[in-house]
Design a protein around this motif. Structure first.
Motif, mmCIF file in Angstrom:
data_model
loop_
_atom_site.group_PDB
_atom_site.id
_atom_site.type_symbol
_atom_site.label_atom_id
_atom_site.label_comp_id
_atom_site.label_asym_id
_atom_site.label_seq_id
_atom_site.Cartn_x
_atom_site.Cartn_y
_atom_site.Cartn_z
ATOM 1 N N TYR A 34 0.862 -1.182 0.000
ATOM 2 C CA TYR A 34 0.000 0.000 0.000
ATOM 3 C C TYR A 34 0.899 1.232 0.000
ATOM 4 C CZ TYR A 34 -3.418 -3.514 1.326
ATOM 5 O OH TYR A 34 -4.202 -4.633 1.353
ATOM 6 N N PRO A 35 1.309 1.702 -1.193
ATOM 7 C CA PRO A 35 2.237 2.840 -1.265
ATOM 8 C C PRO A 35 1.697 4.064 -0.544
ATOM 9 C CG PRO A 35 1.979 1.823 -3.419
ATOM 10 C CD PRO A 35 0.937 1.213 -2.525
ATOM 11 N N GLN A 36 2.602 4.770 0.118
ATOM 12 C CA GLN A 36 2.266 5.993 0.841
ATOM 13 C C GLN A 36 2.970 7.164 0.155
ATOM 14 O OE1 GLN A 36 0.111 5.819 3.635
ATOM 15 N NE2 GLN A 36 -0.058 3.761 2.784
ATOM 16 N N HIS A 37 2.282 8.287 0.082
ATOM 17 C CA HIS A 37 2.849 9.510 -0.474
ATOM 18 C C HIS A 37 3.201 10.401 0.714
ATOM 19 C CE1 HIS A 37 1.404 8.141 -4.350
ATOM 20 N NE2 HIS A 37 0.244 7.885 -3.759
ATOM 21 N N LEU A 38 4.481 10.490 1.032
ATOM 22 C CA LEU A 38 4.939 11.200 2.227
ATOM 23 C C LEU A 38 5.542 12.549 1.849
ATOM 24 C CD1 LEU A 38 6.645 8.182 3.993
ATOM 25 C CD2 LEU A 38 4.357 9.083 4.394
ATOM 26 N N MET A 39 5.022 13.606 2.451
ATOM 27 C CA MET A 39 5.563 14.932 2.235
ATOM 28 C C MET A 39 6.632 15.186 3.296
ATOM 29 S SD MET A 39 5.714 18.411 2.824
ATOM 30 C CE MET A 39 4.515 18.687 4.076
ATOM 31 N N ILE A 40 7.839 15.475 2.837
ATOM 32 C CA ILE A 40 8.988 15.678 3.719
ATOM 33 C C ILE A 40 9.475 17.111 3.520
ATOM 34 C CG2 ILE A 40 11.316 14.892 4.293
ATOM 35 C CD1 ILE A 40 10.476 12.177 2.963
ATOM 36 N N GLU A 41 9.667 17.838 4.629
ATOM 37 C CA GLU A 41 10.108 19.230 4.566
ATOM 38 C C GLU A 41 11.620 19.326 4.780
ATOM 39 O OE1 GLU A 41 7.886 20.916 7.801
ATOM 40 O OE2 GLU A 41 6.175 21.367 6.515
ATOM 41 N N PHE A 42 12.282 20.055 3.907
ATOM 42 C CA PHE A 42 13.691 20.398 4.082
ATOM 43 C C PHE A 42 13.724 21.889 4.364
ATOM 44 C CE2 PHE A 42 13.926 16.417 1.982
ATOM 45 C CZ PHE A 42 15.170 15.864 2.282
ATOM 46 N N VAL A 43 14.441 22.301 5.409
ATOM 47 C CA VAL A 43 14.447 23.710 5.794
ATOM 48 C C VAL A 43 15.860 24.279 5.828
ATOM 49 C CG1 VAL A 43 12.286 23.545 7.109
ATOM 50 C CG2 VAL A 43 14.466 23.184 8.259
ATOM 51 N N GLN A 44 15.909 25.606 5.706
ATOM 52 C CA GLN A 44 17.128 26.400 5.782
ATOM 53 C C GLN A 44 18.217 25.871 4.837
ATOM 54 O OE1 GLN A 44 15.501 28.867 6.869
ATOM 55 N NE2 GLN A 44 16.996 29.601 8.349
ATOM 56 N N ASP A 45 19.391 25.523 5.355
ATOM 57 C CA ASP A 45 20.502 25.103 4.498
ATOM 58 C C ASP A 45 20.296 23.725 3.879
ATOM 59 O OD1 ASP A 45 20.773 23.911 7.022
ATOM 60 O OD2 ASP A 45 22.948 23.759 6.835
ATOM 61 N N LYS A 46 19.298 22.980 4.308
ATOM 62 C CA LYS A 46 19.032 21.646 3.749
ATOM 63 C C LYS A 46 18.215 21.715 2.457
ATOM 64 C CE LYS A 46 21.016 19.641 7.227
ATOM 65 N NZ LYS A 46 22.369 19.181 7.102
ATOM 66 N N THR A 47 17.633 22.880 2.134
ATOM 67 C CA THR A 47 16.811 22.982 0.925
ATOM 68 C C THR A 47 17.616 22.708 -0.338
ATOM 69 O OG1 THR A 47 17.159 25.368 0.767
ATOM 70 C CG2 THR A 47 15.194 24.629 1.952
ATOM 71 N N ASN A 48 18.891 23.093 -0.342
ATOM 72 C CA ASN A 48 19.704 22.899 -1.545
ATOM 73 C C ASN A 48 20.118 21.449 -1.771
ATOM 74 O OD1 ASN A 48 21.603 22.663 0.439
ATOM 75 N ND2 ASN A 48 22.919 24.315 -0.282
ATOM 76 N N LEU A 49 19.894 20.564 -0.795
ATOM 77 C CA LEU A 49 20.200 19.143 -0.993
ATOM 78 C C LEU A 49 19.354 18.544 -2.116
ATOM 79 C CD1 LEU A 49 20.375 17.821 2.700
ATOM 80 C CD2 LEU A 49 22.277 18.355 1.177
ATOM 81 N N LEU A 50 18.193 19.113 -2.369
ATOM 82 C CA LEU A 50 17.280 18.562 -3.370
ATOM 83 C C LEU A 50 17.643 18.960 -4.796
ATOM 84 C CD1 LEU A 50 13.908 19.094 -1.472
ATOM 85 C CD2 LEU A 50 15.380 17.076 -1.512
ATOM 86 N N ASP A 51 18.592 19.896 -4.958
ATOM 87 C CA ASP A 51 18.974 20.360 -6.292
ATOM 88 C C ASP A 51 19.527 19.242 -7.177
ATOM 89 O OD1 ASP A 51 18.195 22.901 -5.596
ATOM 90 O OD2 ASP A 51 20.226 23.596 -5.139
ATOM 91 N N ALA A 52 20.153 18.237 -6.586
ATOM 92 C CA ALA A 52 20.815 17.180 -7.353
ATOM 93 C C ALA A 52 19.885 16.013 -7.693
ATOM 94 C CB ALA A 52 22.021 16.662 -6.569
ATOM 95 N N PHE A 53 18.574 16.145 -7.428
ATOM 96 C CA PHE A 53 17.645 15.036 -7.622
ATOM 97 C C PHE A 53 16.542 15.393 -8.603
ATOM 98 C CE2 PHE A 53 19.771 14.357 -3.670
ATOM 99 C CZ PHE A 53 20.046 13.005 -3.691
#
Length: 124
Positions: A34-53
């Motif tokens: 039963y797949p789950q759609h999980l919303m995960i928050e990245f804040v402050q300096d962690k927001t740029n971690l998502l740039d490479a994905f």
């Protein structure tokens, strides 16, 4: 804790307030019965971690569960939960450059008792 799945959505970085608080949302869909759609928050300096994905990539996300209590002006108490991301990596990704190579567990040799004694040397 960790969550593993495929990236469904990568949100834009949003800035709030006079202090410039930054937040970026990621939705990961787990791959289970039963797949789950999980919303995960990245804040402050962690927001740029998502740039490479990119959307569709399988990832493993390091998370912390956060909870807070809020009391309305009418005196009603409510509770809110959020999932905060602090690390993300592609599933099956190689170790980062410069990381020490650790041999698999079965390659370690057992420690031999130099006195060939059958008892331990604990004082109790």
């Amino acid at each position: 804790m960790e969550v593993q799945g495929k990236i469904k959505i990568i949100g834009e970085t949003k800035t709030f307030g006079a202090n410039g608080f930054q937040k970026r949302e990621l939705v990961v869909t787990t791959e289970e019965q039963y797949p789950q759609h999980l919303m995960i928050e990245f804040v402050q300096d962690k927001t740029n971690l998502l740039d490479a994905f990119n959307v569709g990539e399988p990832v493993k996300v390091g998370i912390n569960l956060r909870g807070r209590e809020w009391q309305s002006p009418q005196g009603e108490t409510k509770y809110f939960n959020s999932i905060a991301g602090w690390r993300i990596e592609k599933v099956g990704a190689q170790a980062p450059a410069g990381a020490p190579e650790v041999p698999p567990f079965d390659e370690y040799e057992p420690v031999q008792n130099s006195k060939n004694e059958d008892h331990d040397d604990l004082p109790f």
